[in-house]
Design a protein around this motif. Structure first.
Motif, mmCIF file in Angstrom:
data_model
loop_
_atom_site.group_PDB
_atom_site.id
_atom_site.type_symbol
_atom_site.label_atom_id
_atom_site.label_comp_id
_atom_site.label_asym_id
_atom_site.label_seq_id
_atom_site.Cartn_x
_atom_site.Cartn_y
_atom_site.Cartn_z
ATOM 1 N N GLU A 119 4.150 4.508 15.987
ATOM 2 C CA GLU A 119 5.020 5.675 15.816
ATOM 3 C C GLU A 119 5.857 5.875 17.071
ATOM 4 O O GLU A 119 5.335 5.919 18.189
ATOM 5 N N GLN A 133 9.538 8.274 5.583
ATOM 6 C CA GLN A 133 8.670 9.419 5.852
ATOM 7 C C GLN A 133 8.814 10.521 4.808
ATOM 8 O O GLN A 133 8.015 11.458 4.794
ATOM 9 N N GLY A 146 6.538 8.284 2.109
ATOM 10 C CA GLY A 146 5.342 7.628 2.625
ATOM 11 C C GLY A 146 5.272 6.157 2.296
ATOM 12 O O GLY A 146 4.285 5.492 2.622
#
Length: 362
Positions: free
Chosen positions: A23, A95, A98
């Motif tokens: 991330e 995002q 997902g």
């Protein structure tokens, strides 16, 4: 006289698979590093090798209009001359949904050498036009963060062993858990009955005592239940007690359809309480793991209170990490569960606020 000999051997090749999520928080702040410059993930291990993901915000080599991602053997833990054969699937995570989308997924495995750590090679890395990555509709960048998923499959070194002929006797897998599970369902030879919420369960004292020190004390100790043929269990749902018995007899976790409850997560909470009550530690850990993977802001305060009441430190830490990673303390405070938690367990909230603050600073 002719003597004939016969021998055989077998070559076995195995693979090891692992996934690492990298991330990148503050995507806009790392733009401008320069072509060929990168930020690096933490080291992760797959197949006995150390690996790292490198992200090039300004591209690499002839890919200046793109952002590039590569995976390589980590030279910090690599052995001189070490090589590994592996295939990688580099993905960007949408995002909003997902769902990941591959930007590099070669059909055949490639050879990795630690000397080329974090150098970008088209065959071992992927690229996507920066304009496409930054489109709001793509969902790749949210709150200035980007998530890269790397699925790595390492082809381990082949092993050759000599094999024998037909003299080898194959041993069938154990069916002990299946046999004990059938014993529970058939109720054959049961010597005690439990009454839970209006439902009865015929079981075997010796099996319960062997799996739980609490049941052992209750059924063979000095407690009054020792001589009772039907034992009442208060404050427990039948579905949770049924799942508890399934685990005791089979050492396996019941499936969703076997719990007898539409709200699976709620049943897991009740099952955790039952596991704690009867000191079945492994079941308690399994319940914590399931709840930790299915956290939701609406029920987070309830889960926190449960973790504190039953001394589930791992679950409590997972809740705190969830709050910190999402940075949604305000959303938590807006739930009814937070109000209840504030009234009944104020010390838990203080602990949460302190740990969450430390995590955000790291």
């Amino acid at each position: 006289m002719e003597v004939e000999s016969k021998s055989a051997s077998r070559c076995t090749t195995e693979r090891a698979k692992g996934t690492h999520v990298f991330e990148i928080v503050g995507y806009s702040l790392i733009k401008g590093l320069g072509v060929g410059e990168y930020v690096r993930s933490a080291t992760f291990s797959v197949g006995g090798y150390d690996w790292a993901i490198c992200f090039y915000p300004d591209g690499a080599d002839q890919y200046a209009e793109c952002v590039c991602v590569s995976v390589s053997l980590d030279s910090r833990g690599g052995r001189m001359g070490a090589t590994a054969r592996a295939s990688c699937d580099l993905r960007l995570v949408n995002q909003d949904t997902g769902l990941p989308k591959s930007i590099c997924s070669p059909a055949a495995p490639a050879m990795f050498n630690y000397r080329y750590h974090c150098r970008f090679f088209p065959g071992l890395g992927g690229a996507i036009f920066r304009s496409l990555l930054e489109q709001k509709e793509s969902g790749y960048i949210k709150d200035d963060s980007l998530m890269i998923e790397c699925v790595l499959t390492v082809i381990k070194q082949s092993e050759v062993v000599k094999t024998k002929g037909n003299s080898e006797i194959k041993v069938t897998p154990s069916k002990l858990s299946q046999h004990l599970g059938k014993l529970l369902l058939a109720e054959k030879g049961s010597d005690v009955t439990f009454s839970v919420g209006g439902e009865t369960f015929a079981v075997h004292k010796i099996i319960l005592a062997a799996r739980s020190p609490v049941f052992e004390a209750e059924l063979y100790g000095d407690m009054k239940e020792r001589n009772e043929q039907c034992i009442m269990v208060e404050d427990m749902q039948p579905a949770a007690f049924k799942a508890l018995l399934h685990f005791i007899y089979t050492d396996s976790f019941p499936g969703v359809d076997d719990t007898g409850d539409d709200d699976y997560t709620e049943t897991i909470r009740h099952l955790l309480v039952a596991a704690d009550r009867y000191a079945i530690d492994r079941l308690k850990l399994i319940c914590q793991s399931i709840l930790g993977k299915n956290l939701a802001m609406e029920t987070l305060a309830t889960t926190l209170a449960l973790a504190d009441q039953h001394k589930c430190d791992s679950l409590k830490d997972a809740c705190i990490e969830f709050i910190s990673s999402k940075d949604e303390m305000d959303a938590l405070m807006a739930t009814q569960g937070y109000t209840n938690l504030k009234r009944t367990c104020p010390s838990v909230l203080l602990d949460v606020l302190e740990k969450a603050s430390k995590l955000r600073k790291t």
